[in-house]
Design a protein around this motif. Structure first.
Motif, PDB file in Angstrom:
ATOM      1  N   THR A  36       0.842  -1.195   0.000  1.00 40.83           N
ATOM      2  CA  THR A  36       0.000   0.000   0.000  1.00 40.83           C
ATOM      3  C   THR A  36       0.883   1.252   0.000  1.00 40.83           C
ATOM      4  OG1 THR A  36      -0.079   0.054   2.428  1.00 40.83           O
ATOM      5  CG2 THR A  36      -1.842  -1.151   1.294  1.00 40.83           C
ATOM      6  N   SER A  37       2.207   1.052   0.113  1.00 41.53           N
ATOM      7  CA  SER A  37       3.130   2.187   0.205  1.00 41.53           C
ATOM      8  C   SER A  37       3.022   3.162  -0.968  1.00 41.53           C
ATOM      9  CB  SER A  37       4.573   1.691   0.349  1.00 41.53           C
ATOM     10  OG  SER A  37       4.958   0.908  -0.767  1.00 41.53           O
ATOM     11  N   PRO A  38       2.778   2.721  -2.226  1.00 39.76           N
ATOM     12  CA  PRO A  38       2.638   3.707  -3.306  1.00 39.76           C
ATOM     13  C   PRO A  38       1.506   4.709  -3.078  1.00 39.76           C
ATOM     14  CG  PRO A  38       3.012   1.534  -4.239  1.00 39.76           C
ATOM     15  CD  PRO A  38       2.801   1.345  -2.765  1.00 39.76           C
ATOM     16  N   ILE A  39       0.461   4.284  -2.370  1.00 36.38           N
ATOM     17  CA  ILE A  39      -0.643   5.197  -2.073  1.00 36.38           C
ATOM     18  C   ILE A  39      -0.156   6.315  -1.150  1.00 36.38           C
ATOM     19  CG2 ILE A  39      -2.921   5.422  -1.006  1.00 36.38           C
ATOM     20  CD1 ILE A  39      -3.455   2.529  -1.770  1.00 36.38           C
ATOM     21  N   PHE A  40       0.596   5.940  -0.109  1.00 31.51           N
ATOM     22  CA  PHE A  40       1.143   6.936   0.811  1.00 31.51           C
ATOM     23  C   PHE A  40       2.082   7.895   0.083  1.00 31.51           C
ATOM     24  CE2 PHE A  40       0.343   3.403   3.930  1.00 31.51           C
ATOM     25  CZ  PHE A  40      -0.625   4.069   4.661  1.00 31.51           C
ATOM     26  N   VAL A  41       2.933   7.333  -0.797  1.00 29.08           N
ATOM     27  CA  VAL A  41       3.874   8.181  -1.535  1.00 29.08           C
ATOM     28  C   VAL A  41       3.126   9.160  -2.424  1.00 29.08           C
ATOM     29  CG1 VAL A  41       5.693   8.222  -3.283  1.00 29.08           C
ATOM     30  CG2 VAL A  41       5.728   6.475  -1.487  1.00 29.08           C
ATOM     31  N   CYS A  42       2.070   8.678  -3.086  1.00 22.66           N
ATOM     32  CA  CYS A  42       1.288   9.531  -3.985  1.00 22.66           C
ATOM     33  C   CYS A  42       0.652  10.696  -3.217  1.00 22.66           C
ATOM     34  CB  CYS A  42       0.215   8.703  -4.679  1.00 22.66           C
ATOM     35  SG  CYS A  42      -0.576   9.547  -6.059  1.00 22.66           S
ATOM     36  N   ILE A  43       0.077  10.401  -2.053  1.00 26.61           N
ATOM     37  CA  ILE A  43      -0.574  11.435  -1.246  1.00 26.61           C
ATOM     38  C   ILE A  43       0.454  12.436  -0.725  1.00 26.61           C
ATOM     39  CG2 ILE A  43      -1.851  11.877   0.889  1.00 26.61           C
ATOM     40  CD1 ILE A  43      -3.192   9.122   0.451  1.00 26.61           C
ATOM     41  N   MET A  44       1.564  11.943  -0.185  1.00 28.57           N
ATOM     42  CA  MET A  44       2.581  12.841   0.362  1.00 28.57           C
ATOM     43  C   MET A  44       3.267  13.647  -0.726  1.00 28.57           C
ATOM     44  SD  MET A  44       4.334  10.769   3.553  1.00 28.57           S
ATOM     45  CE  MET A  44       4.563   9.202   2.695  1.00 28.57           C
ATOM     46  N   SER A  45       3.426  13.072  -1.918  1.00 34.60           N
ATOM     47  CA  SER A  45       4.027  13.807  -3.034  1.00 34.60           C
ATOM     48  C   SER A  45       3.141  14.972  -3.447  1.00 34.60           C
ATOM     49  CB  SER A  45       4.237  12.875  -4.233  1.00 34.60           C
ATOM     50  OG  SER A  45       5.143  11.847  -3.919  1.00 34.60           O
ATOM     51  N   ARG A  46       1.829  14.767  -3.368  1.00 34.29           N
ATOM     52  CA  ARG A  46       0.895  15.852  -3.699  1.00 34.29           C
ATOM     53  C   ARG A  46       0.999  16.970  -2.668  1.00 34.29           C
ATOM     54  NH1 ARG A  46      -0.958  19.589  -5.389  1.00 34.29           N
ATOM     55  NH2 ARG A  46      -3.098  20.066  -6.071  1.00 34.29           N
ATOM     56  N   ILE A  47       1.120  16.592  -1.379  1.00 31.30           N
ATOM     57  CA  ILE A  47       1.160  17.591  -0.314  1.00 31.30           C
ATOM     58  C   ILE A  47       2.511  18.302  -0.252  1.00 31.30           C
ATOM     59  CG2 ILE A  47       1.045  17.919   2.187  1.00 31.30           C
ATOM     60  CD1 ILE A  47      -0.882  15.512   2.258  1.00 31.30           C
ATOM     61  N   ILE A  48       3.597  17.531  -0.323  1.00 21.93           N
ATOM     62  CA  ILE A  48       4.934  18.093  -0.106  1.00 21.93           C
ATOM     63  C   ILE A  48       5.529  18.679  -1.387  1.00 21.93           C
ATOM     64  CG2 ILE A  48       7.296  17.568   0.624  1.00 21.93           C
ATOM     65  CD1 ILE A  48       6.087  15.335   2.387  1.00 21.93           C
ATOM     66  N   PHE A  49       5.450  17.908  -2.492  1.00 23.38           N
ATOM     67  CA  PHE A  49       6.112  18.324  -3.733  1.00 23.38           C
ATOM     68  C   PHE A  49       5.152  18.910  -4.766  1.00 23.38           C
ATOM     69  CE2 PHE A  49       8.620  14.532  -2.219  1.00 23.38           C
ATOM     70  CZ  PHE A  49       9.643  15.281  -1.666  1.00 23.38           C
ATOM     71  N   LYS A  50       3.844  18.999  -4.390  1.00 18.15           N
ATOM     72  CA  LYS A  50       2.823  19.579  -5.266  1.00 18.15           C
ATOM     73  C   LYS A  50       2.711  18.855  -6.616  1.00 18.15           C
ATOM     74  CE  LYS A  50       2.491  22.666  -2.051  1.00 18.15           C
ATOM     75  NZ  LYS A  50       1.439  22.512  -1.013  1.00 18.15           N
ATOM     76  N   GLU A  51       2.941  17.555  -6.608  1.00 19.02           N
ATOM     77  CA  GLU A  51       2.802  16.777  -7.838  1.00 19.02           C
ATOM     78  C   GLU A  51       1.328  16.542  -8.151  1.00 19.02           C
ATOM     79  OE1 GLU A  51       5.006  13.160  -7.749  1.00 19.02           O
ATOM     80  OE2 GLU A  51       6.949  14.155  -7.509  1.00 19.02           O
ATOM     81  N   LYS A  52       1.007  16.551  -9.423  1.00 16.95           N
ATOM     82  CA  LYS A  52      -0.372  16.323  -9.844  1.00 16.95           C
ATOM     83  C   LYS A  52      -0.707  14.830  -9.780  1.00 16.95           C
ATOM     84  CE  LYS A  52      -0.588  20.324 -12.948  1.00 16.95           C
ATOM     85  NZ  LYS A  52      -0.789  20.780 -14.349  1.00 16.95           N
ATOM     86  N   ILE A  53      -1.947  14.545  -9.397  1.00 16.88           N
ATOM     87  CA  ILE A  53      -2.432  13.158  -9.383  1.00 16.88           C
ATOM     88  C   ILE A  53      -3.455  13.029 -10.506  1.00 16.88           C
ATOM     89  CG2 ILE A  53      -3.535  11.335  -8.048  1.00 16.88           C
ATOM     90  CD1 ILE A  53      -2.614  12.728  -5.520  1.00 16.88           C
ATOM     91  N   GLY A  54      -2.995  12.543 -11.649  1.00 21.58           N
ATOM     92  CA  GLY A  54      -3.874  12.398 -12.801  1.00 21.58           C
ATOM     93  C   GLY A  54      -4.499  11.023 -12.875  1.00 21.58           C
ATOM     94  N   ALA A  55      -5.320  10.833 -13.892  1.00 16.59           N
ATOM     95  CA  ALA A  55      -6.009   9.551 -14.075  1.00 16.59           C
ATOM     96  C   ALA A  55      -5.018   8.414 -14.283  1.00 16.59           C
ATOM     97  CB  ALA A  55      -6.965   9.641 -15.266  1.00 16.59           C
TER      98      ALA A  55
END
Length: 297
Positions: free
Chosen positions: A107-126
């Motif tokens: 499940t770690s990729p989910i945590f990375v995706c969420i934290m990347s959005r918060i910390i590095f402002k990465e977009k979460i696309g489809a």
């Protein structure tokens, strides 16, 4: 920049392949009677020892110099992302079994995706959402072989298993933050802190008398060299190349593919069409992530 980033993703892919060999070494060292925590200690400690002559050769004593912020990042990487992660994962396996623990770990990729959005402002696309979903399904099938009868999502084991997944995800986050420091220096100090922490947890001196054989020590040092020094050096090098952080754990999940192949070919573990389907899904998730990234560019 595009080619530079692509090279970084290749580094992450290779490091994932090297991590996939860990099961082989764990089986080997376990056959000598070593406990799981002691095996982790020897992996961390041997890795720290391996890096010292490399650092002296590459840059002399100056590579050992690091400022307070860098040392703090290394401490977090070593204590939290290495030692505590391994401890939590071992606890999860003991509580709910290897299959459930492995499913929760990925499940770690989910945590990375969420934290990347918060910390590095990465977009979460489809494409990222689709890649994550396919990746988690693929990892689950690869580690369980489609047999979920032994999977138990109840109690303390689940909480510690999710905690292991979260701690595992922090490696990517803090590794990205530490990209401004020399890769060799960060790798050394993170393993030094990890080995000191695991020494307190594992108390390896209680087992060293029974384990001190040429075969065990050779296996332990090979384990540290291949799955720690080389794998993490390549991984950290990849993270330093301005990658999209949320893609990294999905690409590194090729570890499950390599582990499944080694388990079948060398360790004589069962293999099924479900595991094959899981392998295909993991590889497909990596393709989805990268194809999506190319479209955005």
């Amino acid at each position: 920049m595009k080619n530079h980033s692509n090279k970084g993703y290749i580094y992450v892919f290779v490091s994932g392949c090297l991590w996939g060999t860990m099961g082989l070494f764990i089986n080997l060292l376990g056959s000598y009677g070593a406990s799981g925590a002691t095996i982790v200690f020897f992996r961390m400690a041997s890795a720290a020892l391996w890096i010292i002559p490399v650092m002296l050769f590459l840059g002399g004593t100056k590579l050992f110099r690091i400022d307070g912020k860098g040392l703090l990042l290394c401490a977090v990487l070593g204590v939290v992302c290495q030692a505590m992660f391994n401890y939590a994962y071992t606890e999860a396996i003991g509580s709910i079994g290897a299959a459930t623990a492995a499913v929760l770990l990925y499940t770690s990729p989910i945590f990375v995706c969420i934290m990347s959005r918060i910390i590095f402002k990465e977009k979460i696309g489809a494409n990222k959402i689709a890649g994550l979903a396919v990746n988690i399904a693929g990892c689950a099938l690869t580690v369980t072989g489609g047999n979920f009868d032994t999977v138990d999502f109840l109690g303390y084991g689940v909480l510690i298993g999710i905690a292991a997944g979260f701690l595992y995800s922090l490696m990517t986050i803090f590794g990205t933050i530490a990209k401004d420091y020399d890769t060799t220096t960060v790798t050394f100090y993170s393993f030094l802190f990890a080995s000191l922490t695991m020494a307190v947890i594992a108390k390896p001196w209680l087992e060293i008398g029974d384990l001190c054989s040429a075969g065990f020590m050779a296996g332990a040092f090979a384990y540290g060299l291949i799955t720690a020094v080389v794998a993490y050096f390549i991984y950290m090098k990849g993270l330093s190349m301005n990658l999209e952080t949320s893609k990294v754990p999905v690409i590194a999940s090729v570890e499950t593919v390599v582990a499944a192949i080694i388990g079948f070919v060398i360790l004589q573990e069962d293999f099924s069409l479900w595991k094959l389907a899981g392998i295909v899904l993991v590889l497909a998730s990596i393709a989805i992530m990268n194809l999506g990234g190319q479209r955005q560019k």
